[in-house]
Scaffold this motif. Structure first.
Motif, PDB file in Angstrom:
ATOM      1  N   LEU A  47      15.259 -21.292  26.511  1.00 50.74           N
ATOM      2  CA  LEU A  47      14.383 -20.671  27.506  1.00 50.74           C
ATOM      3  C   LEU A  47      14.124 -19.204  27.186  1.00 50.74           C
ATOM      4  CD1 LEU A  47      15.566 -22.107  30.945  1.00 50.74           C
ATOM      5  CD2 LEU A  47      13.484 -22.625  29.678  1.00 50.74           C
ATOM      6  N   LEU A  48      15.157 -18.486  26.770  1.00 51.44           N
ATOM      7  CA  LEU A  48      14.988 -17.061  26.463  1.00 51.44           C
ATOM      8  C   LEU A  48      14.035 -16.824  25.297  1.00 51.44           C
ATOM      9  CD1 LEU A  48      18.663 -15.743  26.874  1.00 51.44           C
ATOM     10  CD2 LEU A  48      16.736 -15.415  28.432  1.00 51.44           C
ATOM     11  N   VAL A  49      13.975 -17.760  24.367  1.00 54.47           N
ATOM     12  CA  VAL A  49      13.109 -17.589  23.205  1.00 54.47           C
ATOM     13  C   VAL A  49      11.740 -18.234  23.420  1.00 54.47           C
ATOM     14  CG1 VAL A  49      12.872 -18.076  20.739  1.00 54.47           C
ATOM     15  CG2 VAL A  49      15.111 -17.483  21.678  1.00 54.47           C
ATOM     16  N   SER A  50      11.699 -19.403  24.036  1.00 52.43           N
ATOM     17  CA  SER A  50      10.443 -20.150  24.137  1.00 52.43           C
ATOM     18  C   SER A  50       9.496 -19.585  25.186  1.00 52.43           C
ATOM     19  CB  SER A  50      10.739 -21.613  24.453  1.00 52.43           C
ATOM     20  OG  SER A  50      11.384 -21.745  25.708  1.00 52.43           O
ATOM     21  N   LEU A  51      10.005 -19.036  26.267  1.00 44.02           N
ATOM     22  CA  LEU A  51       9.122 -18.509  27.311  1.00 44.02           C
ATOM     23  C   LEU A  51       8.246 -17.357  26.815  1.00 44.02           C
ATOM     24  CD1 LEU A  51      11.177 -18.672  30.628  1.00 44.02           C
ATOM     25  CD2 LEU A  51       8.972 -19.708  30.158  1.00 44.02           C
ATOM     26  N   PRO A  52       8.815 -16.306  26.195  1.00 47.02           N
ATOM     27  CA  PRO A  52       7.922 -15.250  25.667  1.00 47.02           C
ATOM     28  C   PRO A  52       6.975 -15.753  24.586  1.00 47.02           C
ATOM     29  CG  PRO A  52      10.193 -14.482  25.785  1.00 47.02           C
ATOM     30  CD  PRO A  52      10.229 -15.952  26.012  1.00 47.02           C
ATOM     31  N   ALA A  53       7.473 -16.621  23.696  1.00 46.61           N
ATOM     32  CA  ALA A  53       6.618 -17.135  22.628  1.00 46.61           C
ATOM     33  C   ALA A  53       5.476 -17.973  23.183  1.00 46.61           C
ATOM     34  CB  ALA A  53       7.455 -17.961  21.646  1.00 46.61           C
ATOM     35  N   ALA A  54       5.771 -18.844  24.151  1.00 44.15           N
ATOM     36  CA  ALA A  54       4.732 -19.693  24.738  1.00 44.15           C
ATOM     37  C   ALA A  54       3.740 -18.864  25.548  1.00 44.15           C
ATOM     38  CB  ALA A  54       5.377 -20.759  25.620  1.00 44.15           C
ATOM     39  N   TYR A  55       4.222 -17.868  26.272  1.00 46.00           N
ATOM     40  CA  TYR A  55       3.320 -17.033  27.085  1.00 46.00           C
ATOM     41  C   TYR A  55       2.363 -16.242  26.195  1.00 46.00           C
ATOM     42  CZ  TYR A  55       1.768 -13.438  30.336  1.00 46.00           C
ATOM     43  OH  TYR A  55       0.997 -12.584  31.095  1.00 46.00           O
ATOM     44  N   TYR A  56       2.885 -15.648  25.135  1.00 42.53           N
ATOM     45  CA  TYR A  56       2.032 -14.878  24.236  1.00 42.53           C
ATOM     46  C   TYR A  56       1.028 -15.782  23.520  1.00 42.53           C
ATOM     47  CZ  TYR A  56       0.678 -11.402  20.761  1.00 42.53           C
ATOM     48  OH  TYR A  56      -0.042 -10.530  19.980  1.00 42.53           O
ATOM     49  N   THR A  57       1.476 -16.960  23.106  1.00 43.60           N
ATOM     50  CA  THR A  57       0.590 -17.891  22.407  1.00 43.60           C
ATOM     51  C   THR A  57      -0.502 -18.418  23.330  1.00 43.60           C
ATOM     52  OG1 THR A  57       2.439 -18.550  20.990  1.00 43.60           O
ATOM     53  CG2 THR A  57       0.517 -19.994  21.029  1.00 43.60           C
ATOM     54  N   ALA A  58      -0.184 -18.607  24.610  1.00 48.18           N
ATOM     55  CA  ALA A  58      -1.160 -19.145  25.550  1.00 48.18           C
ATOM     56  C   ALA A  58      -2.171 -18.091  26.000  1.00 48.18           C
ATOM     57  CB  ALA A  58      -0.447 -19.721  26.769  1.00 48.18           C
ATOM     58  N   ARG A  59      -1.773 -16.832  26.042  1.00 42.81           N
ATOM     59  CA  ARG A  59      -2.648 -15.799  26.610  1.00 42.81           C
ATOM     60  C   ARG A  59      -3.384 -14.964  25.557  1.00 42.81           C
ATOM     61  NH1 ARG A  59      -2.910 -18.335  30.492  1.00 42.81           N
ATOM     62  NH2 ARG A  59      -1.998 -17.924  32.560  1.00 42.81           N
ATOM     63  N   VAL A  60      -2.865 -14.881  24.350  1.00 42.02           N
ATOM     64  CA  VAL A  60      -3.463 -14.015  23.322  1.00 42.02           C
ATOM     65  C   VAL A  60      -4.011 -14.905  22.200  1.00 42.02           C
ATOM     66  CG1 VAL A  60      -3.076 -12.133  21.696  1.00 42.02           C
ATOM     67  CG2 VAL A  60      -1.841 -12.173  23.886  1.00 42.02           C
ATOM     68  N   ARG A  61      -5.268 -14.715  21.882  1.00 33.89           N
ATOM     69  CA  ARG A  61      -5.903 -15.461  20.783  1.00 33.89           C
ATOM     70  C   ARG A  61      -5.783 -14.651  19.491  1.00 33.89           C
ATOM     71  NH1 ARG A  61      -5.368 -18.574  24.233  1.00 33.89           N
ATOM     72  NH2 ARG A  61      -6.842 -20.153  25.020  1.00 33.89           N
ATOM     73  N   TYR A  62      -4.570 -14.584  18.954  1.00 37.85           N
ATOM     74  CA  TYR A  62      -4.315 -13.790  17.765  1.00 37.85           C
ATOM     75  C   TYR A  62      -4.625 -14.597  16.511  1.00 37.85           C
ATOM     76  CZ  TYR A  62       0.039 -16.447  18.002  1.00 37.85           C
ATOM     77  OH  TYR A  62       0.965 -17.461  18.085  1.00 37.85           O
ATOM     78  N   ARG A  63      -4.750 -13.906  15.390  1.00 36.73           N
ATOM     79  CA  ARG A  63      -5.025 -14.571  14.125  1.00 36.73           C
ATOM     80  C   ARG A  63      -3.799 -15.371  13.675  1.00 36.73           C
ATOM     81  NH1 ARG A  63      -7.317 -10.910   9.354  1.00 36.73           N
ATOM     82  NH2 ARG A  63      -8.956 -10.756  10.966  1.00 36.73           N
TER      83      ARG A  63
END
Length: 311
Positions: free
Chosen positions: A121-137
């Motif tokens: 949870l500590l690792v997946s929540l920030p990674a999933a939130y950033y991936t879902a909200r930011v359309r990065y390269r």
């Protein structure tokens, strides 16, 4: 001045009869609809579906009933062909707890499953939130990499894991299995949380930030409560996967009292004999925590699995 009651005129009678006729027609129509709905409710298709559902339920429950019955069967009746024993030996549950390391194994498994779940949870929540909200390269490549890592099995990487933890002097340590189980369950958690957070409108966070909340405040007070079914799904699947893991626990933990529950149960299988009553009694103890946990959060799991399916 005296008010007289309105006189009864024949003109009112057709109106009343007409109204009564309409009400009667409506009542008959409603009754016919109810009868039709009842016939549809208990029609042949419904009965066949119900019978099939009960048959499948019996098929899935039968092995667990057999496990419980064998766990309570006396030792001299283990080879009997009868389905039910002549008496139930409740002492088997006490003996398997007192005469083995099952208590220590259960405690180790709780620490491993709980620690791995918290780490995921500590690792997946920030990674999933950033991936879902930011359309990065490279976003699609990252999601593809996460999906590919889910295909690796612990057995294929077992020798490398053993050598790595041996060099780090971490064999027979609870942290070893926490890290290993967390790593193998991280990909699934990131994937399902990304899908669920993507289904939550970003405008809700923007409105919260306009009202004075920062990015983290909007995340913890707006997004996470709405994404709780997805979070619960990641929790339950990580916990169950870590709880049922066997190969890494057997290879990386060699001391009996430090082995997880799945390996401790396997110790009842000897080279020449199998203590079936104690084996099944330990299995009953092993499945109770998972069944209770799943019963409480089953509805969250169903809603989390369907996350992102409807746009």
């Amino acid at each position: 001045m005296t008010l007289s009651a309105p006189s009864h005129t024949p003109e009112n009678e057709p109106v009343t009869k007409q109204a009564d006729g309409k009400n009667g027609h409506r009542g008959r129509a409603a009754n016919s609809r109810k009868s039709a709905a009842k016939r549809r409710k208990y029609g042949p298709r419904t009965l066949v579906t119900a019978a099939s559902a009960w048959m499948l339920a019996v098929i899935f429950i039968a092995p667990y009933l057999e496990m419980i019955i064998t766990a309570l069967r006396p030792a001299d009746e283990l080879r009997d062909r009868t389905y039910l024993p002549t008496s139930f030996e409740w002492k088997n549950l006490v003996d398997v707890w007192e005469e083995s390391t099952l208590g220590d194994n259960l405690q180790v498994t709780l620490l491993i499953a709980g620690g791995a779940t918290l780490l995921v949870l500590l690792v997946s929540l920030p990674a999933a939130y950033y991936t879902a909200r930011v359309r990065y390269r490279g976003r699609k490549a990252f999601l593809l990499l996460v999906l590919v890592t889910q295909m690796f099995q612990p057995t294929a990487l077992l020798i490398g894991l053993y050598r790595e933890f041996h060099q780090l002097d971490m064999l027979n340590s609870t942290w070893t299995l926490i890290l290993a189980n967390g790593a193998f369950n991280l990909a699934f958690a990131i994937w399902i949380l990304t899908a669920y957070i993507s289904s939550i409108p970003a405008e809700l966070e923007e409105a919260a930030m306009v009202d004075g909340l920062g990015r983290f405040g909007a995340l913890f007070k707006v997004t996470l409560p709405l994404a709780m079914p997805g979070v619960v799904t990641a929790i339950i699947f990580t916990f169950i996967s870590s709880w049922n893991e066997f190969v890494m626990g057997l290879t990386l933990m060699t001391e009996p009292e430090k082995q997880p529950l799945t390996v401790g149960i396997n110790n009842f299988i000897g080279n020449y004999t199998v203590e079936w009553n104690y084996l099944f009694a330990a299995s009953v103890v092993a499945i109770i925590p998972v069944v209770v946990l799943f019963a409480f959060i089953e509805r969250h799991v169903v809603s989390g699995l369907t996350a992102g399916s409807v746009k």
